[in-house]
Design a protein around this motif. Structure first.
Motif, PDB file in Angstrom:
ATOM      1  N   LEU A 159       0.830  -1.198   0.000  1.00  0.00           N
ATOM      2  CA  LEU A 159       0.000   0.000   0.000  1.00  0.00           C
ATOM      3  C   LEU A 159       0.873   1.261   0.000  1.00  0.00           C
ATOM      4  CD1 LEU A 159      -2.839   1.388   0.383  1.00  0.00           C
ATOM      5  CD2 LEU A 159      -2.422   1.194   2.832  1.00  0.00           C
ATOM      6  N   ASN A 160       1.911   1.263   0.830  1.00  0.00           N
ATOM      7  CA  ASN A 160       2.803   2.431   0.899  1.00  0.00           C
ATOM      8  C   ASN A 160       3.518   2.675  -0.428  1.00  0.00           C
ATOM      9  OD1 ASN A 160       2.115   2.968   3.558  1.00  0.00           O
ATOM     10  ND2 ASN A 160       3.770   1.713   4.375  1.00  0.00           N
ATOM     11  N   TRP A 161       4.033   1.591  -1.043  1.00  0.00           N
ATOM     12  CA  TRP A 161       4.740   1.764  -2.319  1.00  0.00           C
ATOM     13  C   TRP A 161       3.786   2.198  -3.426  1.00  0.00           C
ATOM     14  CZ3 TRP A 161       9.530   2.798  -2.607  1.00  0.00           C
ATOM     15  CH2 TRP A 161      10.446   2.253  -1.713  1.00  0.00           C
ATOM     16  N   PHE A 162       2.624   1.574  -3.495  1.00  0.00           N
ATOM     17  CA  PHE A 162       1.663   1.957  -4.537  1.00  0.00           C
ATOM     18  C   PHE A 162       1.201   3.411  -4.352  1.00  0.00           C
ATOM     19  CE2 PHE A 162       0.366  -2.743  -5.004  1.00  0.00           C
ATOM     20  CZ  PHE A 162       1.253  -2.923  -6.059  1.00  0.00           C
ATOM     21  N   ASN A 215      -4.229  -0.409  -8.735  1.00  0.00           N
ATOM     22  CA  ASN A 215      -3.928  -1.310  -7.611  1.00  0.00           C
ATOM     23  C   ASN A 215      -4.411  -0.723  -6.293  1.00  0.00           C
ATOM     24  OD1 ASN A 215      -2.802  -3.035  -9.443  1.00  0.00           O
ATOM     25  ND2 ASN A 215      -0.741  -2.944  -8.621  1.00  0.00           N
ATOM     26  N   LEU A 216      -4.213   0.580  -6.104  1.00  0.00           N
ATOM     27  CA  LEU A 216      -4.702   1.215  -4.872  1.00  0.00           C
ATOM     28  C   LEU A 216      -6.223   1.142  -4.789  1.00  0.00           C
ATOM     29  CD1 LEU A 216      -2.556   4.418  -4.306  1.00  0.00           C
ATOM     30  CD2 LEU A 216      -2.736   2.408  -2.845  1.00  0.00           C
ATOM     31  N   GLY A 217      -6.882   1.367  -5.910  1.00  0.00           N
ATOM     32  CA  GLY A 217      -8.336   1.237  -5.919  1.00  0.00           C
ATOM     33  C   GLY A 217      -8.768  -0.141  -5.459  1.00  0.00           C
ATOM     34  N   ILE A 252      -6.995  -2.288  -3.649  1.00  0.00           N
ATOM     35  CA  ILE A 252      -6.619  -2.476  -2.246  1.00  0.00           C
ATOM     36  C   ILE A 252      -7.689  -1.888  -1.333  1.00  0.00           C
ATOM     37  CG2 ILE A 252      -5.019  -1.634  -0.475  1.00  0.00           C
ATOM     38  CD1 ILE A 252      -2.754  -2.087  -2.560  1.00  0.00           C
ATOM     39  N   TYR A 253      -8.124  -0.666  -1.651  1.00  0.00           N
ATOM     40  CA  TYR A 253      -9.151  -0.035  -0.814  1.00  0.00           C
ATOM     41  C   TYR A 253     -10.515  -0.700  -1.008  1.00  0.00           C
ATOM     42  CZ  TYR A 253      -6.055   3.632   0.795  1.00  0.00           C
ATOM     43  OH  TYR A 253      -5.034   4.323   1.404  1.00  0.00           O
ATOM     44  N   GLN A 254     -10.796  -1.140  -2.204  1.00  0.00           N
ATOM     45  CA  GLN A 254     -12.075  -1.812  -2.455  1.00  0.00           C
ATOM     46  C   GLN A 254     -12.155  -3.121  -1.670  1.00  0.00           C
ATOM     47  OE1 GLN A 254     -12.914  -2.430  -6.626  1.00  0.00           O
ATOM     48  NE2 GLN A 254     -14.711  -3.674  -6.215  1.00  0.00           N
ATOM     49  N   LEU A 255     -11.046  -3.861  -1.619  1.00  0.00           N
ATOM     50  CA  LEU A 255     -11.031  -5.157  -0.946  1.00  0.00           C
ATOM     51  C   LEU A 255     -10.623  -5.073   0.523  1.00  0.00           C
ATOM     52  CD1 LEU A 255      -9.345  -7.228  -3.804  1.00  0.00           C
ATOM     53  CD2 LEU A 255     -11.788  -7.112  -3.242  1.00  0.00           C
ATOM     54  N   GLY A 256     -10.013  -3.958   0.927  1.00  0.00           N
ATOM     55  CA  GLY A 256      -9.558  -3.825   2.316  1.00  0.00           C
ATOM     56  C   GLY A 256      -8.335  -4.659   2.616  1.00  0.00           C
ATOM     57  N   GLU A 272     -12.382   5.836  -1.107  1.00  0.00           N
ATOM     58  CA  GLU A 272     -10.962   5.945  -1.460  1.00  0.00           C
ATOM     59  C   GLU A 272     -10.676   5.142  -2.733  1.00  0.00           C
ATOM     60  OE1 GLU A 272      -7.175   7.653  -0.676  1.00  0.00           O
ATOM     61  OE2 GLU A 272      -9.149   8.093   0.138  1.00  0.00           O
ATOM     62  N   ALA A 273     -11.309   3.992  -2.875  1.00  0.00           N
ATOM     63  CA  ALA A 273     -11.154   3.195  -4.097  1.00  0.00           C
ATOM     64  C   ALA A 273     -11.621   3.998  -5.308  1.00  0.00           C
ATOM     65  CB  ALA A 273     -11.947   1.889  -3.987  1.00  0.00           C
ATOM     66  N   ILE A 274     -12.770   4.632  -5.167  1.00  0.00           N
ATOM     67  CA  ILE A 274     -13.313   5.437  -6.270  1.00  0.00           C
ATOM     68  C   ILE A 274     -12.359   6.582  -6.620  1.00  0.00           C
ATOM     69  CG2 ILE A 274     -15.154   7.082  -6.848  1.00  0.00           C
ATOM     70  CD1 ILE A 274     -17.071   5.109  -5.410  1.00  0.00           C
ATOM     71  N   LYS A 275     -11.791   7.206  -5.603  1.00  0.00           N
ATOM     72  CA  LYS A 275     -10.847   8.303  -5.844  1.00  0.00           C
ATOM     73  C   LYS A 275      -9.702   7.847  -6.756  1.00  0.00           C
ATOM     74  CE  LYS A 275      -7.206   9.820  -3.198  1.00  0.00           C
ATOM     75  NZ  LYS A 275      -6.561  10.259  -1.964  1.00  0.00           N
ATOM     76  N   TRP A 276      -9.155   6.667  -6.480  1.00  0.00           N
ATOM     77  CA  TRP A 276      -8.017   6.186  -7.272  1.00  0.00           C
ATOM     78  C   TRP A 276      -8.460   5.721  -8.655  1.00  0.00           C
ATOM     79  CZ3 TRP A 276      -3.568   7.978  -6.271  1.00  0.00           C
ATOM     80  CH2 TRP A 276      -3.249   8.347  -4.970  1.00  0.00           C
ATOM     81  N   TYR A 277      -9.635   5.117  -8.751  1.00  0.00           N
ATOM     82  CA  TYR A 277     -10.147   4.741 -10.078  1.00  0.00           C
ATOM     83  C   TYR A 277     -10.397   5.991 -10.928  1.00  0.00           C
ATOM     84  CZ  TYR A 277     -11.004   0.040  -8.152  1.00  0.00           C
ATOM     85  OH  TYR A 277     -10.878  -1.203  -7.581  1.00  0.00           O
TER      86      TYR A 277
END
Length: 195
Positions: free
Chosen positions: A100-103, A117-119, A121-125, A134-139
């Motif tokens: 998460l930190n690297w992405f 990938n961040l989307g 990660i946040y979507q799946l927790g 937060e997932a939507i923000k990255w998408y």
């Protein structure tokens, strides 16, 4: 003394067979020499060679070593690769928090695949609390660069009302944008998506 640029060029010549007989082992030798002088490009290339086992033994720990050196000099793609290694536990202990930190670090630089990938990660927790907004923000950041996967995931979020009010029209709009992007590339049939 032979410069890092010359060593990199020799590595490239052996890797590609330009003017010499192709030899991945010789390419790795010259790339290693250049990396010892701190050359960022060869650090990344050598990390890739260890990741794939090209000219050197397949060794994820060595790949992580060389990608880490490249990230310390600001190489965004190396940062992304480290995120993948931590996510998959290759060459390092699996850590969703570190991935998460690297992405996050590379996604803020505009790296599209890291944004996707961040989307996810946040979507799946994974490695963090599930957070659809937060997932939507990255998408959305990925779609601002006209990325097909970003449109696909946003359509899914709006279709199912995850982090947003369910909006089938908006989901269809994202699906339409997705089809515009992928149709010229190859005929891909969306699996009954929004039918």
């Amino acid at each position: 003394m032979v410069t890092a640029a010359t060593q990199y060029t020799l590595g490239w010549m052996f890797e590609s067979g330009q003017g010499v007989q192709q030899s991945y082992q010789q390419a790795a030798y010259w790339y290693t020499k250049a990396t010892e002088q701190g050359d960022i490009a060869t650090q990344f290339v050598l990390g890739s060679m260890y990741q794939k086992g090209t000219g050197v033994p397949l060794d994820f720990a060595q790949a992580v070593k060389w990608f880490t050196k490249a990230t310390n000099q600001g190489d965004a793609v190396a940062q992304f690769r480290l995120g993948v290694f931590y996510q998959n536990g290759q060459g390092v202990e699996q850590s969703y928090e570190d991935s998460l930190n690297w992405f996050t670090k590379v996604a803020t630089q505009g790296h599209i695949t890291s944004q996707i990938n961040l989307g996810k990660i946040y979507q799946l927790g994974r490695g963090t609390k599930q957070n659809f907004k937060e997932a939507i923000k990255w998408y959305e950041k990925a779609t601002s660069q006209n990325n097909a996967l970003g449109y696909y995931h946003l359509a899914h979020m709006y279709e199912h009302g995850r982090g947003v009010t369910q909006d089938l029209q908006k989901a269809k709009s994202f699906t339409f944008n997705l089809q515009i992007i992928i149709t010229p590339l190859q005929p891909i049939k969306l699996q009954n998506f929004m039918s």
